[in-house]
Design a protein around this motif. Structure first.
Motif, short mmCIF file in Angstrom:
data_model
loop_
_atom_site.label_atom_id
_atom_site.label_comp_id
_atom_site.label_asym_id
_atom_site.label_seq_id
_atom_site.Cartn_x
_atom_site.Cartn_y
_atom_site.Cartn_z
N ARG A 1 0.67 -1.44 -0.38
CA ARG A 1 -0.53 -0.05 0.25
C ARG A 1 0.58 1.33 0.26
O ARG A 1 1.87 1.39 0.63
N ARG A 2 0.11 1.92 -0.44
CA ARG A 2 1.22 3.87 -0.55
C ARG A 2 0.16 4.68 -0.18
O ARG A 2 -0.89 4.76 -0.64
N GLY A 3 1.21 4.55 0.65
CA GLY A 3 0.25 5.88 2.07
C GLY A 3 1.07 7.01 1.31
O GLY A 3 1.54 7.18 0.73
N LEU A 4 0.22 8.41 1.74
CA LEU A 4 1.20 9.94 1.39
C LEU A 4 1.89 10.84 2.91
O LEU A 4 0.31 11.04 2.96
N GLU A 5 2.62 12.05 2.67
CA GLU A 5 2.86 12.22 3.90
C GLU A 5 1.68 13.73 3.53
O GLU A 5 1.56 13.98 3.34
N TYR A 6 0.78 13.75 5.41
CA TYR A 6 0.84 14.60 5.82
C TYR A 6 -1.16 15.06 4.98
O TYR A 6 -1.77 15.44 5.04
N THR A 7 -0.73 13.53 5.11
CA THR A 7 -2.79 13.51 4.45
C THR A 7 -3.09 12.10 5.49
O THR A 7 -2.61 11.22 5.22
N ILE A 8 -4.42 12.56 5.05
CA ILE A 8 -5.34 11.15 5.58
C ILE A 8 -6.30 10.54 4.49
O ILE A 8 -6.28 11.23 4.00
N THR A 9 -6.64 9.72 4.94
CA THR A 9 -7.39 8.55 3.05
C THR A 9 -8.48 8.40 3.66
O THR A 9 -8.83 7.58 2.94
N ARG B 1 -8.09 22.00 -0.06
CA ARG B 1 -7.18 21.72 1.07
C ARG B 1 -7.40 19.84 0.91
O ARG B 1 -6.57 19.55 1.84
N MET B 2 -8.61 19.64 0.92
CA MET B 2 -8.71 18.15 0.55
C MET B 2 -8.04 17.49 0.44
O MET B 2 -7.73 17.51 -1.08
N PRO B 3 -7.45 16.02 0.33
CA PRO B 3 -6.94 14.68 -0.41
C PRO B 3 -7.96 14.10 -1.29
O PRO B 3 -7.36 13.60 -2.18
N THR B 4 -9.41 15.08 -1.36
CA THR B 4 -10.03 14.73 -2.52
C THR B 4 -10.01 14.54 -4.21
O THR B 4 -9.20 15.71 -3.99
N ILE B 5 -10.08 13.70 -4.83
CA ILE B 5 -9.43 14.28 -6.23
C ILE B 5 -10.46 15.60 -6.97
O ILE B 5 -10.14 16.35 -7.36
N ARG B 6 -12.05 15.09 -6.64
CA ARG B 6 -13.08 17.24 -6.32
C ARG B 6 -11.93 17.98 -5.87
O ARG B 6 -11.63 18.44 -6.23
N ALA B 7 -11.45 17.62 -4.86
CA ALA B 7 -10.89 18.49 -4.46
C ALA B 7 -9.21 18.88 -4.99
O ALA B 7 -9.06 20.39 -5.78
N GLN B 8 -8.53 18.51 -5.40
CA GLN B 8 -7.51 18.50 -6.43
C GLN B 8 -8.36 19.61 -7.35
O GLN B 8 -7.31 19.79 -8.60
N ARG B 9 -8.96 18.32 -8.22
CA ARG B 9 -9.57 19.51 -9.19
C ARG B 9 -9.76 21.13 -9.04
O ARG B 9 -9.40 21.86 -9.91
N ARG B 10 -10.68 20.94 -8.10
CA ARG B 10 -10.99 22.69 -7.93
C ARG B 10 -10.07 23.45 -7.46
O ARG B 10 -9.39 24.46 -8.55
N LEU B 11 -7.95 22.77 -7.45
CA LEU B 11 -7.20 23.05 -7.00
C LEU B 11 -6.57 23.53 -8.02
O LEU B 11 -6.17 24.53 -8.40
N ASP C 1 -2.60 25.89 2.42
CA ASP C 1 -1.36 24.81 2.22
C ASP C 1 -1.54 23.77 2.96
O ASP C 1 -3.24 22.89 2.18
N ARG C 2 -0.86 22.94 3.52
CA ARG C 2 -1.03 21.73 4.09
C ARG C 2 -2.05 21.68 4.54
O ARG C 2 -1.69 22.54 5.74
N LEU C 3 -2.93 20.63 4.96
CA LEU C 3 -4.29 20.46 6.11
C LEU C 3 -3.54 20.10 7.11
O LEU C 3 -3.73 20.42 8.34
N GLU D 1 -3.44 25.18 11.46
CA GLU D 1 -3.28 26.57 11.70
C GLU D 1 -3.10 27.62 9.94
O GLU D 1 -1.60 27.85 9.79
N GLY D 2 -3.99 28.34 9.68
CA GLY D 2 -4.02 29.11 8.49
C GLY D 2 -3.96 27.98 7.55
O GLY D 2 -2.96 29.17 6.11
N SER D 3 -4.49 27.09 6.88
CA SER D 3 -3.72 26.67 6.48
C SER D 3 -4.66 26.91 4.53
O SER D 3 -4.16 26.52 3.50
N LEU D 4 -5.54 27.93 5.46
CA LEU D 4 -5.96 29.02 3.96
C LEU D 4 -5.93 30.48 4.59
O LEU D 4 -6.34 30.97 5.33
N LYS D 5 -4.81 31.07 3.56
CA LYS D 5 -5.08 33.14 4.04
C LYS D 5 -5.62 33.25 2.71
O LYS D 5 -5.56 32.91 1.51
N VAL D 6 -6.72 34.57 3.09
CA VAL D 6 -7.30 34.99 2.00
C VAL D 6 -7.51 36.68 1.84
O VAL D 6 -6.78 37.13 3.30
N LEU D 7 -6.19 37.15 0.34
CA LEU D 7 -5.35 38.49 0.52
C LEU D 7 -6.11 38.89 -0.69
O LEU D 7 -7.29 38.31 -1.75
#
Length: 801
Positions: A273-281, A302-312, A496-498, A540-546
């Motif tokens: 199995r392949r896990g990924l650092e800084y992530t939960i699945t 910030r989520m590790p879902t494919i849908r989130a990565q698409r939106r990213l 940023d990383r969640l 903390e602060g994984s999303l900053k809005v400017l």
């Protein structure tokens, strides 16, 4: 949830990456050569109780690309056997996201629920054969009667019910006469088996909950170990690939195939199995993040879902390239997240035109500039133009043109914005941006000198007055800018990383991670409580809005254009929240790995050991701070022979340190420490490794003495970790250490070169990188038994002639 627009075409125009040769492809090639199957059929079986995520990438890529490479078929299967959690929303999202990733199952989308009737018929067949019975003890009592690794199981008082009574109870279970938990159907296999999975596993449970596709038609549902192999057989799957935690389940798989007489039958193969650092699945844990408002939804970037990565803004090409780099092996591993992030950067580097945006603006007045100038600035830097395979580069929207045509108009006005960090009244040493009386180059516009500045009551700079010097001055740095009057106001979202730690779940769990196939670890087949400990590691602060400005050239570009905002990172318009009158740009990824940089800052300087004579200097990696106790442990471990990097990893990880504490303290210790860190870490954190560290010393000695190759050693290590057998005993039992004579090696080399005459000619013509291809082909031809040094020498001699 708003859909995400389709991605732009592949920036490279190249073919989809292939699966590298591995132990599964070797099995497939042998099966095809022997005529065992007419064609290869694989399947990917996600559990639709959440959205597809990064944990699915590797397994789905392996299943799909393996079928494609061997001209076979690929099935997508929704493993919807848990009525309490599966939903149509999750099915629809998974189908859409996997299509977006490039998977093609044609018309072969299947559901486990399609076959509920057939599963039940097989259940009755097993009962009539005396291979299954209805048990009526509680879940707790059933667990007790199963025994443990040292004690055989005890028969349930209901194990010897007659066939007639079992059929009657099973039919009444199906008819809904009993409450959940009153009865289960169990296979009658072997209560004394050392494999706990064979101690009469549960095949059916009562679950009185409507199913999203079947409604109230069923109130008993099949267990994974029963449904999964049956559906493989029904669908004609030949090679059922799953992750390593299912290695013991294979015995149930084979038992069912034998008892029910499937021919030709599928076979199960387990990969690490392949896990990924800084992530939960874990979908249950991701669901909790959504439910508790820690993120805005399953598509929060910030989520590790494919849908989130698409939106990213990540592209499917980047994801596929990442999957192709991971590699297939028999050991569990956690993948460095930088591998994924760099795949995203590499993809965007040749896809994203360069423009300017100011995220935290401060106004600058160019006192000597009257009116407005229009500058013609290139979209692409020289290195990208130089590396272009066709000598052309892309405009926003994808049209490829000559480099001189890939330009945009940028207005330079009397008032501009620069980044607040690019002006400092009291600059630190080494500061190369704008300072009072100092100069700096505006990208594409010339050099300016800061003459004066104003601040507010808090000392914050509010305005800078400068002189445009043109090119007749010197400047040490370059900054970006945007016209104050013509720039477009924009909301910027910096993601940023969640999670702030590499392993937020602590122990690696397999609770509902169906990266290779869903599992049912919960005795009552219901949602288990979720340990919320991982929540404390949220960044903390994984999303900053400017709020700032972007140059006006982007106004007419396609909405799915990815940009590199110079010095800021890669961005695109948020496909959900961005509007034409109120654009929102989200940062896809930074230009560099800022986490590694921060880790280096946090680590106190340590004297470096002098390099060994003839050693190749290594680049400094991200360092991590250790406590004084951990530093002492590092010193002890390195004194025993562990490499410094391995010792530091061991000192930080209690599970790994406890395991290696049982290793033999002799010349083999360093190799055992290396295997612990690099091959066994994920399994040890999840409690999945069955071998003892002391059993690895003979394996390390055999490898050091040249008795086996590294590949054979790792193969034996993986099998030992899964089974608990001594690795050297596995090697001797299975003949893995059978050597390769020099004559056999030379013949293998000649055969490979003869079969690839065109590549031999290309190699001799200067394409020396093909040496890796020849090495891999010979390794495959010899079953990995070729000694690497002898192989390199034999290839050198053969290709040099």
């Amino acid at each position: 949830m708003t859909d995400v627009p389709s991605p732009t075409p592949d920036a490279t125009g190249g073919p989809a990456p292939l699966v590298a040769p591995n132990f599964i492809t070797e099995v497939i090639e042998k099966d095809l050569a022997a005529g065992k199957y007419p064609e290869i059929v694989t399947r990917f079986p996600p559990d639709p109780s959440g959205y597809a995520h990064l944990g699915h990438i590797f397994a789905s890529f392996l299943d799909y690309r393996t079928a494609v490479q061997y001209g076979g078929k690929f099935n997508l299967r929704m493993d919807d056997t848990n009525p309490e959690l599966v939903r149509q929303e999750y099915v629809d999202s998974m189908v859409d996201d996997l299509k977006w990733m490039g998977l093609d199952w044609e018309d072969r989308l299947y559901y486990a629920s399609d076959y509920f009737g057939r599963y039940y018929e097989y259940a009755e067949q097993l009962v009539r054969q005396g291979d299954a019975y209805v048990d009526s003890v509680s879940a707790q009592e059933m667990s007790r009667l199963r025994g443990n690794a040292h004690t055989p199981g005890t028969p349930s008082p209901y194990r010897n019910r007659s066939v007639e009574e079992n059929l009657d109870l099973l039919r009444r279970m199906k008819a809904g006469e009993f409450e959940s938990g009153a009865h289960v159907l169990r296979a009658k296999i072997d209560l004394s088996s050392p494999n706990m999975k064979l101690r009469d596993p549960v095949l059916y449970r009562i679950v009185k909950h409507p199913h999203f596709r079947q409604g109230d038609a069923w109130c008993i549902y099949p267990a994974y170990d029963f449904e999964h192999p049956l559906q493989d057989a029904i669908e004609g799957v030949t090679h059922s690939m799953c992750s390593l935690e299912f290695v013991d389940n294979r015995a149930i798989y084979d038992w069912l195939m034998e008892r029910l007489g499937f021919q030709p039958r599928p076979h199960q193969y387990e990969f690490g199995r392949r896990g990924l650092e800084y992530t939960i699945t874990s979908k249950r844990k991701l669901r909790r993040l959504v439910q508790e408002g820690k993120v805005s939804g399953w598509d929060d970037p910030r989520m590790p879902t494919i849908r989130a990565q698409r939106r990213l803004g990540v592209t499917p090409e980047a994801i596929r390239n990442f999957a192709s780099q991971i590699g297939v092996s028999r050991t569990n591993r956690t993948v460095d997240i930088s591998l994924y992030e760099n795949a995203v950067r590499d993809d965007l580097n040749h896809r994203a035109p360069r423009v300017m945006a100011v995220l935290d603006p401060v106004k600058v007045t160019l006192s000597n500039l009257d009116g407005e100038k229009t500058l013609s600035l290139p979209y692409w830097p020289f290195d990208v133009i130089r590396d272009s395979p066709d000598g052309r580069v892309a405009l926003p929207g994808g049209e490829r043109v000559a480099p001189e045509q890939a330009v945009r108009d940028v207005p330079l006005t009397r008032e501009i914005y620069i980044e607040r960090d690019d002006f400092n009244p009291e600059p630190p040493k080494g500061y190369k941006r704008l300072t009072p009386g100092g100069t700096v180059r505006l990208r594409g516009a010339g050099i300016i000198r800061a003459d004066d500045y104003q601040t507010d009551d808090t000392g914050r700079v509010t305005h800078v007055t400068a002189t445009l010097l043109g090119e007749d001055a010197k400047a040490g740095g370059v900054i970006h800018w945007v016209s104050a009057g013509r720039g477009l106001p924009v909301e910027f979202r910096l993601y940023d990383r969640l999670f702030r730690v590499p392993h937020p779940e602590g122990e690696q769990e397999a609770d509902d991670d169906d990266s290779a196939g869903p599992s049912e670890h919960d005795a009552e087949h219901t949602a288990a409580p979720v340990d919320a400990g991982y929540m404390r590691y949220l960044t903390e602060g994984s999303l900053k809005v400017l709020h700032g400005f972007v140059e006006p050239s982007v106004a007419g570009d396609p909405v799915d254009t990815r940009y590199q905002f110079e010095r800021q990172g890669y961005f695109w318009r948020d496909p959900v929240d961005s509007r034409e009158d109120a654009p929102v740009f989200g940062r896809i990824i930074t230009l560099k790995d800022t986490w590694a940089k921060e880790a280096q800052k946090a680590e106190p300087a340590r004297p470096k050991a002098a390099p060994k004579p003839g050693a190749t200097p290594k680049a400094d990696g991200p360092a991590k701070t250790l406590t004084p106790e951990q530093e002492a442990e590092v010193a002890r471990l390195t004194g025993l022979g562990a490499a410094d990097a391995d010792a530091r990893t061991l000192a930080r990880d209690e599970a790994l340190l406890a395991f290696v504490g049982g290793a033999v303290q002799d010349s083999t210790f360093g190799q055992v420490a290396s295997w612990t860190v690099n091959d066994l870490a994920v399994g040890l954190r999840g409690g999945e490794v069955k071998v003892q560290a002391a059993d690895l010393a003979p394996l390390a000695a055999l490898l050091a003495g040249g008795g086996i190759t590294t590949r054979v050693a790792r193969d034996a290590l993986a099998r030992a970790a899964a089974s608990g057998d001594a690795p050297v005993a596995i090697i001797e039992r299975e003949g893995l250490n059978a050597g390769l004579s020099s004559d056999d090696l030379r013949r293998a080399v000649q055969d490979v070169l003869a079969a690839n005459a065109d590549k031999v000619e290309a190699y001799r013509g200067g394409k020396t990188a093909l040496m890796g291809f020849f090495t891999g082909q010979v390794m495959r031809a010899t079953g990995g038994k070729a000694d690497p040094k002898a192989l390199a020498q034999a290839l050198g001699e053969a290709l040099g002639g």
